[in-house]
Design a protein around this motif. Structure first.
Motif, PDB file in Angstrom:
ATOM      1  N   PRO A 242       0.785  -1.238   0.000  1.00 40.23           N
ATOM      2  CA  PRO A 242       0.000   0.000   0.000  1.00 40.23           C
ATOM      3  C   PRO A 242       0.814   1.284   0.000  1.00 40.23           C
ATOM      4  N   TYR A 243       2.115   1.196   0.304  1.00 33.86           N
ATOM      5  CA  TYR A 243       2.937   2.410   0.342  1.00 33.86           C
ATOM      6  C   TYR A 243       4.223   2.252  -0.461  1.00 33.86           C
ATOM      7  N   LYS A 244       4.602   3.333  -1.129  1.00 40.42           N
ATOM      8  CA  LYS A 244       5.879   3.402  -1.843  1.00 40.42           C
ATOM      9  C   LYS A 244       6.918   4.026  -0.913  1.00 40.42           C
ATOM     10  N   VAL A 245       8.107   3.473  -0.894  1.00 38.62           N
ATOM     11  CA  VAL A 245       9.171   3.970  -0.025  1.00 38.62           C
ATOM     12  C   VAL A 245       9.606   5.364  -0.472  1.00 38.62           C
ATOM     13  N   THR A 246       9.600   6.296   0.469  1.00 38.98           N
ATOM     14  CA  THR A 246      10.083   7.659   0.194  1.00 38.98           C
ATOM     15  C   THR A 246      11.257   8.037   1.081  1.00 38.98           C
ATOM     16  N   VAL A 247      11.333   7.423   2.259  1.00 34.27           N
ATOM     17  CA  VAL A 247      12.408   7.730   3.198  1.00 34.27           C
ATOM     18  C   VAL A 247      12.969   6.422   3.734  1.00 34.27           C
ATOM     19  N   ASN A 248      14.276   6.285   3.707  1.00 37.57           N
ATOM     20  CA  ASN A 248      14.922   5.103   4.267  1.00 37.57           C
ATOM     21  C   ASN A 248      16.227   5.517   4.930  1.00 37.57           C
ATOM     22  N   GLN A 249      16.144   5.841   6.203  1.00 37.35           N
ATOM     23  CA  GLN A 249      17.317   6.219   6.987  1.00 37.35           C
ATOM     24  C   GLN A 249      17.465   5.198   8.111  1.00 37.35           C
ATOM     25  N   PRO A 250      18.179   4.106   7.858  1.00 32.00           N
ATOM     26  CA  PRO A 250      18.277   3.006   8.836  1.00 32.00           C
ATOM     27  C   PRO A 250      18.715   3.503  10.213  1.00 32.00           C
ATOM     28  N   GLY A 251      17.979   3.049  11.220  1.00 30.24           N
ATOM     29  CA  GLY A 251      18.276   3.437  12.591  1.00 30.24           C
ATOM     30  C   GLY A 251      17.721   4.786  12.975  1.00 30.24           C
TER      31      GLY A 251
END
Length: 530
Positions: free
Chosen positions: A207-216
């Motif tokens: 249902p959602y497209k990834v826009t932010v991926n900042q691990p931790g």
């Protein structure tokens, strides 16, 4: 009966069952024909609202996290993966399978050949239509012997995967009546070409497209306009996970309105949280457990007398009372409880016995301290649990040295790497899947290094056995072997304890399968007018 009705109301409010099914199941519970329609009206009154942003503050995020679902280890990647990922099937709160990308899954008469029919019209985030080739490639990638996938252990029985038009044919080495349940594993969202081109792309059909991926730090997504189940999930315009590994900070974020929901509320503060206006505790029993893991192939834990001494030095009742505050049940040193089908309730419960523990410890020949690693992120109260265990071991003359590890890196550098540490497991759909994931000799996630060919053989025999009574008897014997010879200490099975700002969101329906509605909370809840 009230618990069952509450569960039905949760399902109805989320649109997971029809009004007709609600009335039928309410009648089966003994609700009168006059009362049932009124209950149905109330249950179906919750209508999802579109718009806004829903935020969760979650423990279980690390700087080493990856978007590759094969490498999912902890709660943040688990929940975020269920926002952007879409699966062949999913497990419902009442332990049934719901078909998603798989329109149906059928078996040959010997349960060795399975046919997956692909649902038409499901679109990936990149605009490509999901095909049988994508499904076959996904299964192949995770089942590859060179794969680092957390699902590899449960897929080793697969001998062939072949797309054929709108179907995928999966051939198994041994019969397995539970095969469809394996496809619900959280490592297995369907990806374009199985993720072989770029497993870290974060592209699926969820249902959602990834826009932010900042691990931790944080993860976010925006609603996928072409999601095929838009009436069931993807209600908020955006979702965000803020990594908050500290329990106090997590609760403060919820109380202060920075987030709408949090996971892993510590049992010791549950009563306090219940008094916060507009916040509800969402706790439910399930299959999760908090183990103390010993490597059976590493000294001094390669001595079963020592392992048994450490098991007998565990005061389970005290641990349940002081660490979980009763939000759980005592464990018996194997990973199965009454939540599983075919559970054997006649296995003797292990008790705290410091005298016998002392005798076995002396017999083992070990001297000096035993190093135990723990961390706040292992499970709620894990540091306190290690200290309480240290005290009970002292009564048996066993000296436990505790090393408190930092949360960042615990799941990549301590768990499954160090020979005695605390951990957590969320459980699996079936006994076969639980044992195959963590305790068969070849499993990558065998975090006790319990490797017994005879145990593996029992598992494979049970998997192929279609007679449920015979299968239950085999699982009984496996549990006894693990209890008495394995490297697993299970002081307790935990409840999942989340908290939600129910004055600001709707649709939260707790699930015994896992925390945060088995990871689906962000996608299936909605902002209310309040």
């Amino acid at each position: 009966m009230q618990n069952e009705l509450d569960h039905l109301a949760d399902l109805a409010g989320k649109g997971r069952i029809s009004r007709r099914d609600f009335l039928g199941r309410a009648a089966a519970l003994g609700v009168s024909a006059a009362l049932a329609p009124a209950l149905a009206g109330k249950a179906f009154a919750q209508t999802p609202v579109k718009g806004g942003i829903i935020k969760a503050g979650l423990q279980g995020g690390e700087s080493t996290n990856s978007l590759d679902p094969a490498l999912n280890l902890s709660q943040v990647t688990y929940s975020f993966g269920k926002q952007w990922g879409e699966y062949l099937v999913r497990l419902t709160p009442d332990n049934r399978l719901e078909n998603l990308i798989a329109e149906e899954i059928g078996a040959s008469s010997d349960a060795k050949t399975w046919t997956i029919k692909v649902r038409d019209g499901i679109e990936f985030h990149n605009g490509k239509t999901v095909t049988a080739e994508d499904i076959a490639a996904t299964i192949e990638r995770h089942a590859d012997e060179k794969s680092k996938s957390g699902a590899l252990g449960i897929l080793k029985n697969i001998k062939g995967v072949k797309p054929s038009g709108k179907e995928v044919i999966v051939t198994l080495g041994d019969a397995d009546a539970d095969f469809p349940y394996l496809m619900a594993d959280y490592h297995l969202p369907i990806q374009p070409n199985g993720g072989k081109d770029d497993p870290n792309a974060g592209i699926s059909a969820g249902p959602y497209k990834v826009t932010v991926n900042q691990p931790g730090v944080r993860h976010g997504g925006e609603r996928f306009a072409n999601y095929w189940r838009g009436d069931k999930a993807g209600h908020a315009d955006q979702i965000e996970i803020i990594v908050i590994n500290d329990a106090t900070a997590r609760l403060a974020a919820l109380q202060g309105g920075q987030v709408h929901m949090i996971n892993r509320v510590e049992p010791k503060v549950v009563d306090l949280v219940k008094r916060i206006p507009g916040v509800s505790i969402e706790n439910v029993s399930g299959k999760g457990y908090y183990p103390f893991n010993m490597f059976c192939n590493t000294a001094p834990f390669d001595n079963n007398d020592l392992r048994m001494a450490l098991k007998l030095a565990m005061d389970r009742d005290e641990m349940l009372e002081k660490i979980l505050r009763g939000y759980g049940s005592v464990g018996n040193d194997f990973p199965i409880n009454e939540a599983y089908p075919l559970f054997s309730s006649d296995i003797e419960q292990r008790k705290f016995d410091p005298e016998k523990a002392a005798a076995l410890y002396k017999k083992s020949g070990h001297s000096g301290s035993v190093l135990l690693r723990t961390s706040d992120v292992a499970f709620p109260g894990a540091v306190d649990a290690a200290q309480l265990y240290q005290q009970s071991c002292a009564k048996a003359g066993i000296k436990i040295e505790i090393k408190r590890e930092p949360g960042d890196g615990y799941w990549s550098e301590v768990w499954n790497k160090q020979p005695f540490s605390l951990s957590y497991w969320g459980g699996r759909a079936t006994q076969d899947q639980m044992y195959s994931t963590g305790y068969v000799s070849t499993a990558d996630w065998n975090d006790t290094r319990f490797k017994r060919p005879e145990f593996d053989k029992m598992l494979f025999t049970a998997r192929a056995e279609l007679d449920q009574a015979k299968r239950k008897a085999i699982y009984h014997d496996m549990a006894v072997v693990m209890r008495d010879e394995g490297g697993l200490i299970v002081p307790f099975f935990n409840q999942f304890i989340d908290a939600a700002a129910t004055n600001r969101i709707g649709g939260f329906a707790k699930s015994p399968i896992g925390e945060m509605m088995d990871g689906y909370a962000l996608g299936e809840c909605w902002l209310t007018a309040a």
